[in-house]
Design a protein around this motif. Structure first.
Motif, PDB file in Angstrom:
ATOM      1  N   GLY A 146      71.149 118.533  68.665  1.00 46.70           N
ATOM      2  CA  GLY A 146      70.953 117.610  67.391  1.00 46.70           C
ATOM      3  C   GLY A 146      71.848 116.482  67.315  1.00 46.70           C
ATOM      4  N   GLY A 147      73.199 116.777  67.436  1.00 43.83           N
ATOM      5  CA  GLY A 147      74.302 115.757  67.501  1.00 43.83           C
ATOM      6  C   GLY A 147      75.189 116.141  68.573  1.00 43.83           C
ATOM      7  N   TYR A 148      75.686 115.426  69.225  1.00 46.73           N
ATOM      8  CA  TYR A 148      76.962 115.537  70.370  1.00 46.73           C
ATOM      9  C   TYR A 148      77.930 114.656  69.941  1.00 46.73           C
ATOM     10  CZ  TYR A 148      79.193 116.246  74.708  1.00 46.73           C
ATOM     11  OH  TYR A 148      80.339 115.941  75.613  1.00 46.73           O
ATOM     12  N   SER A 149      79.335 115.244  70.219  1.00 46.33           N
ATOM     13  CA  SER A 149      80.505 114.470  69.924  1.00 46.33           C
ATOM     14  C   SER A 149      81.351 114.756  71.096  1.00 46.33           C
ATOM     15  CB  SER A 149      81.145 114.832  68.648  1.00 46.33           C
ATOM     16  OG  SER A 149      82.532 114.091  68.742  1.00 46.33           O
ATOM     17  N   ALA A 174      80.803 116.718  64.915  1.00 47.00           N
ATOM     18  CA  ALA A 174      79.427 116.818  64.888  1.00 47.00           C
ATOM     19  C   ALA A 174      79.086 117.536  63.469  1.00 47.00           C
ATOM     20  CB  ALA A 174      78.848 117.707  66.035  1.00 47.00           C
ATOM     21  N   ASP A 175      78.574 116.844  62.819  1.00 47.16           N
ATOM     22  CA  ASP A 175      78.627 117.396  61.224  1.00 47.16           C
ATOM     23  C   ASP A 175      76.796 117.240  60.605  1.00 47.16           C
ATOM     24  OD1 ASP A 175      78.960 118.591  58.802  1.00 47.16           O
ATOM     25  OD2 ASP A 175      79.678 116.542  57.912  1.00 47.16           O
ATOM     26  N   GLY A 176      76.317 118.224  60.350  1.00 45.12           N
ATOM     27  CA  GLY A 176      74.930 118.038  59.568  1.00 45.12           C
ATOM     28  C   GLY A 176      73.717 117.681  60.611  1.00 45.12           C
ATOM     29  N   ASN A 177      73.918 117.879  61.737  1.00 44.98           N
ATOM     30  CA  ASN A 177      72.720 117.553  62.534  1.00 44.98           C
ATOM     31  C   ASN A 177      71.622 118.823  62.614  1.00 44.98           C
ATOM     32  OD1 ASN A 177      74.051 115.190  63.973  1.00 44.98           O
ATOM     33  ND2 ASN A 177      75.632 116.579  64.211  1.00 44.98           N
ATOM     34  N   THR A 178      70.562 118.509  63.143  1.00 41.81           N
ATOM     35  CA  THR A 178      69.503 119.384  62.872  1.00 41.81           C
ATOM     36  C   THR A 178      68.573 119.495  64.254  1.00 41.81           C
ATOM     37  OG1 THR A 178      69.202 119.330  60.659  1.00 41.81           O
ATOM     38  CG2 THR A 178      67.393 120.264  61.682  1.00 41.81           C
ATOM     39  N   VAL A 179      68.269 120.380  64.690  1.00 42.01           N
ATOM     40  CA  VAL A 179      67.073 120.772  65.703  1.00 42.01           C
ATOM     41  C   VAL A 179      65.960 121.570  65.207  1.00 42.01           C
ATOM     42  CG1 VAL A 179      66.545 121.446  67.903  1.00 42.01           C
ATOM     43  CG2 VAL A 179      68.805 120.428  67.743  1.00 42.01           C
ATOM     44  N   THR A 180      64.737 121.059  65.331  1.00 44.53           N
ATOM     45  CA  THR A 180      63.591 121.820  64.879  1.00 44.53           C
ATOM     46  C   THR A 180      62.597 122.011  65.885  1.00 44.53           C
ATOM     47  OG1 THR A 180      63.745 121.090  62.589  1.00 44.53           O
ATOM     48  CG2 THR A 180      61.501 121.722  63.165  1.00 44.53           C
ATOM     49  N   ILE A 181      62.362 123.176  66.109  1.00 46.22           N
ATOM     50  CA  ILE A 181      61.367 123.467  67.195  1.00 46.22           C
ATOM     51  C   ILE A 181      60.061 124.211  66.755  1.00 46.22           C
ATOM     52  CG2 ILE A 181      61.003 124.733  69.505  1.00 46.22           C
ATOM     53  CD1 ILE A 181      64.009 124.669  69.890  1.00 46.22           C
ATOM     54  N   LYS A 182      58.941 123.644  66.858  1.00 47.64           N
ATOM     55  CA  LYS A 182      57.718 124.190  65.929  1.00 47.64           C
ATOM     56  C   LYS A 182      56.442 124.263  67.090  1.00 47.64           C
ATOM     57  CE  LYS A 182      56.302 119.900  63.563  1.00 47.64           C
ATOM     58  NZ  LYS A 182      56.157 119.562  62.142  1.00 47.64           N
ATOM     59  N   GLY A 194      74.959 121.254  66.282  1.00 54.06           N
ATOM     60  CA  GLY A 194      75.722 119.957  66.418  1.00 54.06           C
ATOM     61  C   GLY A 194      76.722 120.725  67.590  1.00 54.06           C
ATOM     62  N   TYR A 195      77.560 119.825  68.535  1.00 53.96           N
ATOM     63  CA  TYR A 195      78.276 120.186  69.475  1.00 53.96           C
ATOM     64  C   TYR A 195      79.235 119.217  69.404  1.00 53.96           C
ATOM     65  CZ  TYR A 195      79.835 121.872  74.204  1.00 53.96           C
ATOM     66  OH  TYR A 195      80.679 122.446  75.217  1.00 53.96           O
ATOM     67  N   SER A 196      80.726 119.725  69.097  1.00 53.17           N
ATOM     68  CA  SER A 196      81.666 118.745  69.584  1.00 53.17           C
ATOM     69  C   SER A 196      82.753 119.542  70.638  1.00 53.17           C
ATOM     70  CB  SER A 196      82.459 118.934  68.502  1.00 53.17           C
ATOM     71  OG  SER A 196      83.654 118.126  68.326  1.00 53.17           O
ATOM     72  N   GLU A 197      83.117 118.574  71.550  1.00 52.08           N
ATOM     73  CA  GLU A 197      83.879 119.028  72.690  1.00 52.08           C
ATOM     74  C   GLU A 197      85.365 119.347  72.130  1.00 52.08           C
ATOM     75  OE1 GLU A 197      83.426 119.296  75.925  1.00 52.08           O
ATOM     76  OE2 GLU A 197      81.562 118.343  76.331  1.00 52.08           O
ATOM     77  N   HIS A 198      85.761 118.547  71.304  1.00 52.46           N
ATOM     78  CA  HIS A 198      87.328 118.851  70.767  1.00 52.46           C
ATOM     79  C   HIS A 198      87.383 118.904  69.409  1.00 52.46           C
ATOM     80  CE1 HIS A 198      88.535 118.702  75.029  1.00 52.46           C
ATOM     81  NE2 HIS A 198      87.948 117.400  74.915  1.00 52.46           N
ATOM     82  N   GLY A 199      86.454 118.469  68.695  1.00 48.14           N
ATOM     83  CA  GLY A 199      86.614 118.355  67.282  1.00 48.14           C
ATOM     84  C   GLY A 199      85.953 119.646  66.512  1.00 48.14           C
TER      85      GLY A 199
END
Length: 208
Positions: A146-149, A174-182, A194-199
């Motif tokens: 959804g979001g990558y940092s 990475a804050d407040g991101n969304t993935v929807t699969i339907k 959401g994915y953050s490498e170091h945060g």
């Protein structure tokens, strides 16, 4: 035989306060390349060293609809909002990537699908929607964010910008991101709201 890179909107400027927004990219035709295939709605690509100036990549979209995308020897990367590793002070926010219909991806390496992707900044409130039909599927080399940092900010102020950069690891959020699969979507691989490498990755959502 080289990479194919297509952006609906691109800024390479060094000035403070740059905004890349409201760029919309719809892909409905098949694309084949031997190298990297990189597609984005709005992108901040800085190549003249590194810049700490504040900028925003926001409200961009990318839609893949009934298209077959092929990278014969490399990777496929799809973003609605993107900032590269030299754009140290970028907030990638409120971007949306959609993959629907009979869309298919074929790559020698990974297929990366992301709403907002900040290699050296913050990625907040971005979205990915996967809505495939019939036999369309995403294979096990697919990675969805959804979001990558990647690196990001040591200090994050009220606006989400990086306020200073010092030695050591730079931490992006990475804050407040969304993935929807339907729908009839068949998805293998890895899925991250959401994915953050170091945060910090907070308040991210996956809807299935």
């Amino acid at each position: 035989t080289g990479s194919l890179i297509i952006f609906a909107g691109l800024s390479q400027g060094k000035s403070d306060g740059i905004t890349i927004k409201d760029c919309h990219f719809i892909i409905e035709d098949n694309i084949t390349t031997k190298g990297n295939l990189e597609l984005a709605g709005g992108a901040n690509i800085f190549t003249g060293g590194q810049t700490k100036n504040e900028r925003i990549v926001s409200n961009n979209s990318l839609t893949v609809r009934d298209a077959v995308l092929v990278s014969e020897n490399s990777v496929i990367e799809i973003y609605s909002g993107f900032a590269n590793e030299n754009a140290l002070n970028t907030l990638v926010i409120d971007n949306e990537t959609t993959v629907d219909g009979n869309s298919k991806f074929e790559a020698e390496s990974n297929v990366i699908i992301s709403g907002g992707y900040a290699r050296a900044g913050n990625a907040n409130r971005n979205k990915v929607l996967i809505s495939l039909i019939n036999t369309a599927s995403l294979s096990d080399n697919t990675i969805i964010y959804g979001g990558y940092s990647g690196y990001g900010a040591n200090d994050v102020g009220e606006t989400g910008y990086m306020k200073k950069i010092e030695g050591g690891i730079i931490k992006g959020n990475a804050d407040g991101n969304t993935v929807t699969i339907k729908g009839d979507s068949i998805v293998a691989g890895k899925v991250y709201g959401g994915y953050s490498e170091h945060g910090i990755a907070n308040n991210n959502t996956i809807n299935i």
